[in-house]
Design an enzyme around this catalytic site. Structure first.
Site, PDB file in Angstrom:
ATOM      1  N   CYS A  76     -45.270  18.682  32.290  1.00  0.00           N
ATOM      2  CA  CYS A  76     -44.053  19.108  32.436  1.00  0.00           C
ATOM      3  C   CYS A  76     -43.882  20.390  31.680  1.00  0.00           C
ATOM      4  O   CYS A  76     -43.951  20.334  30.399  1.00  0.00           O
ATOM      5  CB  CYS A  76     -43.139  18.051  31.711  1.00  0.00           C
ATOM      6  SG  CYS A  76     -41.546  18.283  31.516  1.00  0.00           S
ATOM      7  N   CYS A  79     -41.271  19.992  28.864  1.00  0.00           N
ATOM      8  CA  CYS A  79     -41.476  19.208  27.823  1.00  0.00           C
ATOM      9  C   CYS A  79     -42.471  20.312  26.870  1.00  0.00           C
ATOM     10  O   CYS A  79     -42.492  20.166  25.720  1.00  0.00           O
ATOM     11  CB  CYS A  79     -42.508  18.294  28.229  1.00  0.00           C
ATOM     12  SG  CYS A  79     -41.700  17.021  29.350  1.00  0.00           S
TER      13      CYS A  79
END
Length: 118
Positions: free
Chosen positions: A47, A50
């Protein structure tokens, strides 16, 4: 799981990483029994958002010493993260109970919630 240099890992003594479903269960049990404020960052190594927000999460763990910080990669804890639909997801705990949840990036939003939790 994010790799940390030894020096970096030592700087973040207020952050714990769940490395498996069992370790996440242990951490959640500890949060419930200790009744200390806590925040769990559910993310994933693939991600991009993230990976961008993780350094800020680490820095905030150094600023909010009275809050327990936890990182859980959804791919390393698949059985206990089935409820996570977006990454990153931040869950906030007070007195052993989940009291708030935040989806996506936003260092200021995260910092505001941590301030309210502390």
């Amino acid at each position: 799981m994010r790799k940390q240099e030894p020096e970096e890992a030592n700087r973040n003594v207020n952050m714990e990483t769940a490395t498996s479903d069992q370790s996440l269960i242990t951490i959640l049990d500890d949060i419930k029994s200790s009744k200390l404020p806590a925040v769990i960052n559910y993310g994933a190594s693939w991600c991009g958002v993230c990976n961008q927000t993780f350094p800020a999460f680490q820095e905030l763990s150094n600023s909010f010493k009275r809050i327990k910080f936890v990182y859980a990669d959804i791919d390393e804890c698949p059985e206990n993260t089935l409820h996570i639909r977006y990454t990153p997801t931040f869950q906030f705990y007070r007195d052993g109970e989940k009291v708030d949840e935040m989806f996506g990036a936003g260092e200021e939003r995260l910092q505001d919630r941590l301030w309210l939790l502390s």
